[in-house]
Design an enzyme around this catalytic site. Structure first.
Site, PDB file in Angstrom:
ATOM      1  CG  HIS A 182      -1.941   1.016   1.281  1.00 25.61           C
ATOM      2  ND1 HIS A 182      -1.678   2.338   1.560  1.00 25.61           N
ATOM      3  CD2 HIS A 182      -3.269   0.935   1.043  1.00 25.61           C
ATOM      4  CE1 HIS A 182      -2.806   3.025   1.510  1.00 25.61           C
ATOM      5  NE2 HIS A 182      -3.788   2.201   1.188  1.00 25.61           N
ATOM      6  CB  CYS A 215      -3.995   3.483  -2.269  1.00 28.94           C
ATOM      7  SG  CYS A 215      -5.083   4.572  -1.308  1.00 28.94           S
ATOM      8  CG  HIS A 247      -7.296   0.932  -1.593  1.00 30.52           C
ATOM      9  ND1 HIS A 247      -6.587   1.181  -0.447  1.00 30.52           N
ATOM     10  CD2 HIS A 247      -7.647  -0.376  -1.541  1.00 30.52           C
ATOM     11  CE1 HIS A 247      -6.504   0.066   0.269  1.00 30.52           C
ATOM     12  NE2 HIS A 247      -7.125  -0.890  -0.366  1.00 30.52           N
ATOM     13  CG  ASP A 280      -9.496   3.876   0.823  1.00 32.03           C
ATOM     14  OD1 ASP A 280      -9.918   3.336   1.854  1.00 32.03           O
ATOM     15  OD2 ASP A 280      -8.354   4.358   0.725  1.00 32.03           O
ATOM     16  CG  HIS A 281     -10.902   6.779   3.343  1.00 34.57           C
ATOM     17  ND1 HIS A 281      -9.781   7.556   3.383  1.00 34.57           N
ATOM     18  CD2 HIS A 281     -10.550   5.615   3.948  1.00 34.57           C
ATOM     19  CE1 HIS A 281      -8.795   6.907   3.978  1.00 34.57           C
ATOM     20  NE2 HIS A 281      -9.234   5.719   4.316  1.00 34.57           N
ATOM     21  CE1 TYR A 305     -11.946   1.763   5.001  1.00 38.81           C
ATOM     22  CE2 TYR A 305     -10.912   3.019   6.761  1.00 38.81           C
ATOM     23  CZ  TYR A 305     -10.831   2.332   5.575  1.00 38.81           C
ATOM     24  OH  TYR A 305      -9.614   2.187   4.937  1.00 38.81           O
TER      25      TYR A 305
HETATM   26  C1  DNO Z   1      -6.605   3.654   5.793  1.00 35.69           C
HETATM   27  C2  DNO Z   1      -5.947   2.635   4.966  1.00 35.69           C
HETATM   28  C3  DNO Z   1      -4.653   2.081   5.534  1.00 35.69           C
HETATM   29  C4  DNO Z   1      -4.289   0.793   4.807  1.00 35.69           C
HETATM   30  C5  DNO Z   1      -3.055   0.150   5.317  1.00 35.69           C
HETATM   31  C6  DNO Z   1      -2.678  -1.066   4.500  1.00 35.69           C
HETATM   32  O1  DNO Z   1      -7.723   3.931   5.586  1.00 35.69           O
HETATM   33  O2  DNO Z   1      -5.760   3.068   3.672  1.00 35.69           O
HETATM   34  O3  DNO Z   1      -4.822   1.810   6.871  1.00 35.69           O
HETATM   35  O4  DNO Z   1      -5.289  -0.128   4.975  1.00 35.69           O
HETATM   36  O5  DNO Z   1      -2.014   1.052   5.275  1.00 35.69           O
HETATM   37  O6  DNO Z   1      -1.675  -1.757   5.166  1.00 35.69           O
END
Ligand code: DNO
Length: 393
Positions: A240, A278, A305, A348-349, A365
């Site tokens: 990531h 991401c 992501h 994501d988010h 989340y």
């Molecule tokens: C937060 C995430 C991070 C991610 C970790 C993966 O929202 O993007 O916590 O899950 O860094 O190891």
């Protein structure tokens, strides 16, 4: 792409029943109760896998199988911890789970200074305020030599903030940066730690003398050690990117830009050494051209992501709607859908909206905010699939 969703296990207020109703296909989760560095047993993995399967979904991606700090800074116990990591990987492989997201950020995972930044329409978003973060470094951690990492202008702004900041705001900053954002994703910190700043500083001290080059070496050492197990069990490791993608608090970060990613993929040039693309983390760095990076790294991307940020001239950034911001998710969906229509992605988010704020979801989340984002991305996917079918792209 496969529609996945990050689920934090049975205590998550978003339940598997809810996820099935909104069309989620794959679950992204971790064994959150296993202490970092300990072996994930086949029984524990299967129990979660069966729960997910009983809701007609599958456990698609592990996020994260966390890498112990001692592996990152190359402490005396690293070989033993790497052995444990390998056993956990083998067990996951035996259970048919082959995609593993992890990060290699020292001490602190993702960083925000505000979790409910009001957007003016009644919703809120995550926010990073550069001056407040510098304040945390200079005035709360009081890190030795920190001044040299900031411009005179920033130092002056931090001094000005120091004159007006309240005790409550200082506490809030610690709570957001260390406790609320780390506790649920980063086993270094617990929600009930009564001295989070002390814990934080003790961890930082372990990285004395660890430069960017050294951290890169330690990552390569780790990857070389686990590759044989990855080959035996078909495990796809996907790192990531650092969030935000820049060195922080005097700690090196090594997955911040195109050069870093190319370097780490080449250093262990095995298709099983891959990337979590991401878009959110990458777009929070003004130096990153996210679309260009997606084109270049799509062949080594194993997990996506989807999220987008806006970055301001003063270094602040905000999480933008999934249809806006610097990341251009429409183009990313084109790139990844063409690369591999089975690639797992998760939104994501998401904004906090429509009562999310009252439920107590983990920061970023939310349910409604992410569901809205998933709907938006599904629309993009439908349009892109149509473009592909009609040979328009
Ligand atoms: C937060 C995430 C991070 C991610 C970790 C993966 O929202 O993007 O916590 O899950 O860094 O190891």
């Amino acid at each position: 792409m496969e529609k996945t969703w990050r689920w934090f296990g049975p205590n998550d207020k978003v339940t598997l029943d809810m996820l099935r109703q909104i069309g989620v296909e794959g679950i992204v989760t971790s064994l959150h109760s296993v202490p970092i560095g300990e072996i994930w047993t086949v029984e524990a993995i299967r129990a979660v896998q069966e729960t997910i399967a009983s809701h007609d979904m599958r456990w698609s991606v592990v996020e994260s199988l966390p890498v112990s700090e001692e592996i990152k800074y190359a402490g005396p116990g690293r070989d033993r911890l790497i052995e444990n990591y390998k056993v956990s990987l083998a067990h996951l492989g035996q259970c048919g789970i082959h995609t593993v997201c992890y990060n290699f950020m020292p001490v602190i995972d993702w960083i925000r200074t505000e979790l409910e930044y009001p957007l003016g329409d009644g919703t809120s978003s995550l926010y990073f305020d550069y001056i407040r973060f510098a304040y945390f470094d200079l005035k709360i951690l009081a890190r030795e030599g920190a001044e040299k990492d900031y411009s005179d202008d920033t130092l002056a702004k931090v001094e000005a903030l120091d004159r007006v900041i309240t005790e409550d705001e200082r506490r809030h900053l610690v709570d957001v940066i260390i406790v609320k954002t780390q506790g649920f994703v980063n086993a270094n910190f617990r929600d009930d730690d009564d001295a989070p700043v002390r814990t934080f500083k003790a961890l930082m001290a372990l990285y004395d003398g660890i430069t960017k080059e050294k951290l890169r070496e330690n990552l390569v050492y780790f990857l070389r050690a686990i590759m044989p197990v990855c080959e035996e069990y078909g495990m796809q490791m996907c790192i990531h990117p650092d969030d935000p993608p820049m060195p922080v608090l005097g700690l090196p970060r090594i997955v911040t830009d195109e050069e870093d990613i190319a370097w780490m993929l080449d250093a262990v040039d095995n298709p099983l050494n891959g990337l979590t693309f991401c878009a959110g983390s990458l777009s929070s760095g003004a130096h990153n051209d996210v679309v260009r990076m997606a084109r270049r790294f799509a062949p080594r991307t194993r997990f996506v992501h989807l999220r987008s940020c806006d970055v301001f001239d003063n270094g602040n950034f905000i999480e933008a709607p999934h249809t806006a911001g610097r990341a251009n998710l429409v183009e990313l969906v084109r790139i990844f859908e063409k690369q591999d229509p089975t690639l797992p992605f998760r939104v994501d988010h998401g904004k906090t909206m429509l009562g999310d704020e009252k439920v107590g979801y983990n920061p970023g989340y939310s349910f409604h905010g992410r569901m809205l984002a998933l709907g938006q991305v599904e629309g993009m996917m439908a349009a892109v699939r149509d473009e592909i079918k009609n040979q328009l792209i």
